[in-house]
Motif scaffolding. Structure first.
Motif, PDB file in Angstrom:
ATOM      1  N   LYS A  81      39.764  26.979  41.498  1.00  0.00           N
ATOM      2  CA  LYS A  81      38.449  26.428  41.166  1.00  0.00           C
ATOM      3  C   LYS A  81      37.363  27.430  41.542  1.00  0.00           C
ATOM      4  O   LYS A  81      37.525  28.243  42.445  1.00  0.00           O
ATOM      5  N   VAL A  82      36.267  27.371  40.807  1.00  0.00           N
ATOM      6  CA  VAL A  82      35.096  28.189  41.111  1.00  0.00           C
ATOM      7  C   VAL A  82      33.858  27.327  40.888  1.00  0.00           C
ATOM      8  O   VAL A  82      33.881  26.367  40.109  1.00  0.00           O
ATOM      9  N   GLY A  83      32.776  27.679  41.574  1.00  0.00           N
ATOM     10  CA  GLY A  83      31.524  26.955  41.432  1.00  0.00           C
ATOM     11  C   GLY A  83      30.522  27.743  40.619  1.00  0.00           C
ATOM     12  O   GLY A  83      30.602  28.969  40.516  1.00  0.00           O
ATOM     13  N   THR A  84      29.567  27.067  40.055  1.00  0.00           N
ATOM     14  CA  THR A  84      28.598  27.729  39.184  1.00  0.00           C
ATOM     15  C   THR A  84      27.665  28.658  39.953  1.00  0.00           C
ATOM     16  O   THR A  84      27.014  29.509  39.358  1.00  0.00           O
ATOM     17  N   ASN A  85      27.573  28.498  41.279  1.00  0.00           N
ATOM     18  CA  ASN A  85      26.704  29.367  42.073  1.00  0.00           C
ATOM     19  C   ASN A  85      27.466  30.489  42.773  1.00  0.00           C
ATOM     20  O   ASN A  85      26.882  31.282  43.506  1.00  0.00           O
ATOM     21  N   ASP A  86      28.792  30.544  42.583  1.00  0.00           N
ATOM     22  CA  ASP A  86      29.588  31.616  43.180  1.00  0.00           C
ATOM     23  C   ASP A  86      29.327  32.930  42.444  1.00  0.00           C
ATOM     24  O   ASP A  86      29.116  32.942  41.229  1.00  0.00           O
ATOM     25  N   ARG A  87      29.373  34.037  43.187  1.00  0.00           N
ATOM     26  CA  ARG A  87      29.210  35.376  42.604  1.00  0.00           C
ATOM     27  C   ARG A  87      30.587  35.966  42.328  1.00  0.00           C
ATOM     28  O   ARG A  87      31.496  35.868  43.158  1.00  0.00           O
ATOM     29  N   PHE A  88      30.737  36.602  41.156  1.00  0.00           N
ATOM     30  CA  PHE A  88      32.038  37.112  40.717  1.00  0.00           C
ATOM     31  C   PHE A  88      32.653  38.062  41.737  1.00  0.00           C
ATOM     32  O   PHE A  88      33.825  37.933  42.089  1.00  0.00           O
ATOM     33  N   PHE A  89      31.880  39.009  42.240  1.00  0.00           N
ATOM     34  CA  PHE A  89      32.422  39.999  43.155  1.00  0.00           C
ATOM     35  C   PHE A  89      32.677  39.425  44.537  1.00  0.00           C
ATOM     36  O   PHE A  89      33.518  39.928  45.277  1.00  0.00           O
ATOM     37  N   ASP A  90      31.958  38.344  44.901  1.00  0.00           N
ATOM     38  CA  ASP A  90      32.222  37.699  46.181  1.00  0.00           C
ATOM     39  C   ASP A  90      33.539  36.935  46.164  1.00  0.00           C
ATOM     40  O   ASP A  90      34.098  36.614  47.216  1.00  0.00           O
ATOM     41  N   LEU A  91      34.048  36.639  44.968  1.00  0.00           N
ATOM     42  CA  LEU A  91      35.316  35.922  44.841  1.00  0.00           C
ATOM     43  C   LEU A  91      36.513  36.876  44.783  1.00  0.00           C
ATOM     44  O   LEU A  91      37.636  36.450  44.577  1.00  0.00           O
ATOM     45  N   GLY A  92      36.233  38.170  44.952  1.00  0.00           N
ATOM     46  CA  GLY A  92      37.313  39.155  44.894  1.00  0.00           C
ATOM     47  C   GLY A  92      37.372  39.922  43.596  1.00  0.00           C
ATOM     48  O   GLY A  92      38.306  40.693  43.359  1.00  0.00           O
ATOM     49  N   GLY A  93      36.372  39.734  42.731  1.00  0.00           N
ATOM     50  CA  GLY A  93      36.343  40.465  41.474  1.00  0.00           C
ATOM     51  C   GLY A  93      36.076  41.935  41.690  1.00  0.00           C
ATOM     52  O   GLY A  93      35.518  42.344  42.704  1.00  0.00           O
ATOM     53  N   ASN A  94      36.480  42.756  40.715  1.00  0.00           N
ATOM     54  CA  ASN A  94      36.212  44.185  40.775  1.00  0.00           C
ATOM     55  C   ASN A  94      35.888  44.678  39.366  1.00  0.00           C
ATOM     56  O   ASN A  94      35.837  43.905  38.410  1.00  0.00           O
ATOM     57  N   SER A  95      35.651  45.997  39.250  1.00  0.00           N
ATOM     58  CA  SER A  95      35.196  46.553  37.976  1.00  0.00           C
ATOM     59  C   SER A  95      36.234  46.422  36.863  1.00  0.00           C
ATOM     60  O   SER A  95      35.892  46.338  35.687  1.00  0.00           O
ATOM     61  N   LEU A  96      37.518  46.401  37.221  1.00  0.00           N
ATOM     62  CA  LEU A  96      38.558  46.245  36.199  1.00  0.00           C
ATOM     63  C   LEU A  96      38.657  44.797  35.733  1.00  0.00           C
ATOM     64  O   LEU A  96      38.802  44.510  34.549  1.00  0.00           O
ATOM     65  N   LEU A  97      38.560  43.865  36.696  1.00  0.00           N
ATOM     66  CA  LEU A  97      38.660  42.449  36.336  1.00  0.00           C
ATOM     67  C   LEU A  97      37.470  41.982  35.508  1.00  0.00           C
ATOM     68  O   LEU A  97      37.610  41.126  34.633  1.00  0.00           O
ATOM     69  N   ILE A  98      36.282  42.560  35.785  1.00  0.00           N
ATOM     70  CA  ILE A  98      35.115  42.122  35.027  1.00  0.00           C
ATOM     71  C   ILE A  98      35.212  42.570  33.568  1.00  0.00           C
ATOM     72  O   ILE A  98      34.651  41.946  32.668  1.00  0.00           O
ATOM     73  N   LEU A  99      35.960  43.651  33.319  1.00  0.00           N
ATOM     74  CA  LEU A  99      36.203  44.062  31.937  1.00  0.00           C
ATOM     75  C   LEU A  99      37.039  43.017  31.200  1.00  0.00           C
ATOM     76  O   LEU A  99      36.809  42.722  30.029  1.00  0.00           O
ATOM     77  N   LYS A 100      38.018  42.438  31.905  1.00  0.00           N
ATOM     78  CA  LYS A 100      38.829  41.376  31.307  1.00  0.00           C
ATOM     79  C   LYS A 100      37.963  40.156  30.997  1.00  0.00           C
ATOM     80  O   LYS A 100      38.113  39.524  29.953  1.00  0.00           O
ATOM     81  N   VAL A 101      37.049  39.834  31.928  1.00  0.00           N
ATOM     82  CA  VAL A 101      36.148  38.700  31.694  1.00  0.00           C
ATOM     83  C   VAL A 101      35.307  38.948  30.448  1.00  0.00           C
ATOM     84  O   VAL A 101      35.128  38.059  29.605  1.00  0.00           O
ATOM     85  N   GLN A 102      34.786  40.180  30.324  1.00  0.00           N
ATOM     86  CA  GLN A 102      33.940  40.490  29.164  1.00  0.00           C
ATOM     87  C   GLN A 102      34.698  40.305  27.856  1.00  0.00           C
ATOM     88  O   GLN A 102      34.192  39.700  26.902  1.00  0.00           O
ATOM     89  N   MET A 103      35.939  40.804  27.800  1.00  0.00           N
ATOM     90  CA  MET A 103      36.717  40.699  26.567  1.00  0.00           C
ATOM     91  C   MET A 103      37.068  39.244  26.238  1.00  0.00           C
ATOM     92  O   MET A 103      36.934  38.800  25.104  1.00  0.00           O
ATOM     93  N   LYS A 104      37.493  38.503  27.252  1.00  0.00           N
ATOM     94  CA  LYS A 104      37.872  37.106  27.027  1.00  0.00           C
ATOM     95  C   LYS A 104      36.657  36.256  26.657  1.00  0.00           C
ATOM     96  O   LYS A 104      36.737  35.376  25.796  1.00  0.00           O
ATOM     97  N   LEU A 105      35.522  36.523  27.291  1.00  0.00           N
ATOM     98  CA  LEU A 105      34.321  35.747  27.020  1.00  0.00           C
ATOM     99  C   LEU A 105      33.788  36.045  25.625  1.00  0.00           C
ATOM    100  O   LEU A 105      33.364  35.129  24.896  1.00  0.00           O
TER     101      LEU A 105
END
Length: 569
Positions: A476-500
């Motif tokens: 689960k994640v909350g709407t006020n959580d920050r992506f990088f504070d949850l353990g995200g990194n530069s590679l994972l955010i690329l996956k988010v961009q493509m999926k989104l």
């Protein structure tokens, strides 16, 4: 000669002009990242005893009141152009300083690495020979100014008459656009930091790409070229204390083994030694020691630390010869190449940067509500390191995770701020009374804020949240959580961009994911700012249609399963 000038500028033509001007005047430039907190900028300016600061008008505010002159290359341009246009007689010799780069310090204080023109010249000469640099070549400048790779990106090319091409931050942030830009600008040679290079290697390369060599370094390389990618992939290794690059290797062969870091550059010596500084056999792990002309002079105004890390070379008959203790574990392969095995001390590579855990621990321990602090790098998945801060409260009041993050962001670069925090009653100890780092618990894998989790409210928020959960592997994640504070990194955010982008049927720019790091802020931006009301309604409708189609497909699968079960019975 020997006078230092701080260079605080964004990646730009002016950055290169500033560095060139400082060197032609005889001084040494001290590059700092303009995104650093004001406190760290002040520390570097003071510790380097800088003669002046060269910057841009918009960055001037953070550098005023430091007791040194400030030159703004953009605002002061007309005044500067009135000066004589001739090369000054600087009196610089090979042994004089060329630049000073500050790296993370284990005592909590950054340390300046002093590099001479002689050491830089050895790097430049090797690079131009190995990569056959010619005036018609087109090279890139991608690394941040405080990353020593930026030195390597500039001088081998300009001194050969080649041109330098600087992509915008937006282009650099999106691998697809970066590849298109490389092709459009006819780039022939490019360095990309390891994490970015690995993503680019996984992309489809455009037609007409003239790149003949892709150079990488800065972290452990895990990818090899794909079929059809014609540019040579070259892996490099080197601490800042050895003028950027110490070893190199072409990356060839089949996947399945990690690429080596190769053999030393000309005039550079590498030794794999045990704790007694004796050479170890092939295939046996040891610590890497480096000698030769690439070595830095030492640490600025830190003679004790210099003597500790730069030790006498027992294998050389040359008076005053030294070896640098890297703290890296390596071994020789049967092919005579070095294989990197990991750090031997508390210095780690995170997000492409080499950092001292001790510096983060010192900063964290200075928080008034913290009595003890430890920072470790945990590897939740192969190649995915996460900084975790463990603290013991000073009194009954326990500092919140958000409070600790805010405190560190004011004092450290973003890449040095832990992704997770654990507040403990006491730190685990070994029988010898030292902190038992292996006994530290894994951080809570729930959402990263201290506040009550705010569940997604709209279809758009639920879509973004579902993608975050899938990519981050969180329940689960909350709407006020920050992506990088949850353990995200530069590679994972690329996956988010493509999926989104796929889920919404529109291009979601990578820069927007950094600009709006929470689900709530990103959803609001996508709804109101990045798209008009009609487009936002259309996006919401697409989401609903996809969800309905998913439900129908799931229902059909259940019907087929039930029918098959009945037939089996």
């Amino acid at each position: 000669p020997e006078q230092r000038v701080v260079l605080c500028m964004e990646r730009s033509v002016e950055l290169v002009v500033g560095a060139l001007g400082i060197m032609k005047a005889g001084g040494a430039y001290v590059p700092v990242d303009p995104t650093y907190p004001a406190e760290r900028l002040r520390t570097v300016v003071g510790d380097s005893r800088a003669k002046a600061v060269v910057t841009q008008e918009k960055l001037k505010g953070a550098l005023e009141g430091l007791g040194v002159g400030v030159v703004c290359l953009d605002a002061d341009r007309q005044e500067l152009e009135k000066q004589e246009r001739k090369t000054p007689e600087s009196g610089v010799r090979a042994e004089n300083l060329a630049y000073v780069i500050y790296t993370s310090g284990s005592t909590g204080k950054p340390k300046g690495v002093e590099v001479s023109h002689e050491s830089l010249g050895n790097l430049v000469a090797w690079h131009q020979r190995e990569y056959e640099v010619k005036p018609e070549d087109r090279a890139t400048q991608v690394a941040g100014p405080a990353f020593d790779a930026s030195v390597w990106e500039v001088w081998p090319y300009l001194t050969a008459g080649a041109s330098l091409h600087i992509p915008s931050d937006e282009v650099k942030a999106e691998p697809g656009k970066l590849l298109e830009w490389l092709a459009g600008d006819g780039v022939t040679l490019s360095f990309l930091p390891t994490p970015l290079a690995e993503v680019v290697l996984g992309e489809e390369w455009p037609e007409g790409l003239e790149l003949r060599a892709l150079l990488t370094g800065g972290d452990r390389l895990r990818r090899r070229p794909r079929q059809g990618q014609k540019a040579r992939l070259m892996n490099h290794y080197g601490p800042t204390e050895n003028t950027v690059v110490a070893t190199w290797a072409p990356v060839v062969g089949e996947a399945g083994t990690l690429p080596p870091i190769g053999k030393p550059l000309p005039n550079v010596q590498t030794y794999v030694l045990d704790e007694g500084m004796n050479p170890v056999p092939v295939g046996v792990r040891g610590e890497l020691y480096i000698g030769g002309e690439g070595l830095a002079r030492g640490y600025l105004d830190r003679p004790e630390l210099t003597a500790e890390r730069f030790v006498p070379n027992p294998f050389s008959g040359k008076p005053g010869a030294r070896l640098y203790r890297t703290g890296d574990g390596v071994r020789w392969s049967a092919a005579g190449e070095l294989e990197f095995l990991g750090r031997a001390d508390s210095q780690v590579k995170v997000r492409g940067f080499r950092v001292e855990l001790g510096e983060m621990e010192v900063a964290l321990a200075q928080h008034p509500a913290v009595r003890e602090a430890v920072v470790v790098a945990r590897e939740s998945a192969p190649g995915d390191k996460q900084l975790v801060g463990y603290v013991v409260a000073q009194g009954e009041a326990r500092p919140s995770k958000a409070e600790l993050r805010t405190y560190l962001r004011e004092r450290l670069p973003e890449y040095m701020v832990p992704s997770a925090f654990v507040v403990m009653e006491a730190l685990p100890l070994t029988p010898n009374g030292k902190v038992d780092r292996r006994a530290l618990p894994a951080p809570d894998e729930g959402h990263g804020s201290d506040d009550t989790l705010v569940a997604p409210q709209t279809e758009l928020e639920r879509t973004v949240a579902a993608i975050w959960q899938e990519v981050l592997g969180l329940p689960k994640v909350g709407t006020n959580d920050r992506f990088f504070d949850l353990g995200g990194n530069s590679l994972l955010i690329l996956k988010v961009q493509m999926k989104l982008s796929t889920a919404l049927g529109i291009e979601v720019k990578l820069t927007k994911l950094f600009q709006y790091p929470t689900i709530a802020s990103l959803a609001q931006h996508l709804t109101q700012e990045d798209t008009g009301p009609e487009q936002a309604m259309a996006s919401q409708q697409r989401i609903k249609v996809r969800q309905e189609l998913d439900k129908q497909r799931q229902a059909r699968r259940r019907q087929r399963t039930n029918k098959k079960d009945s037939q089996d019975e």
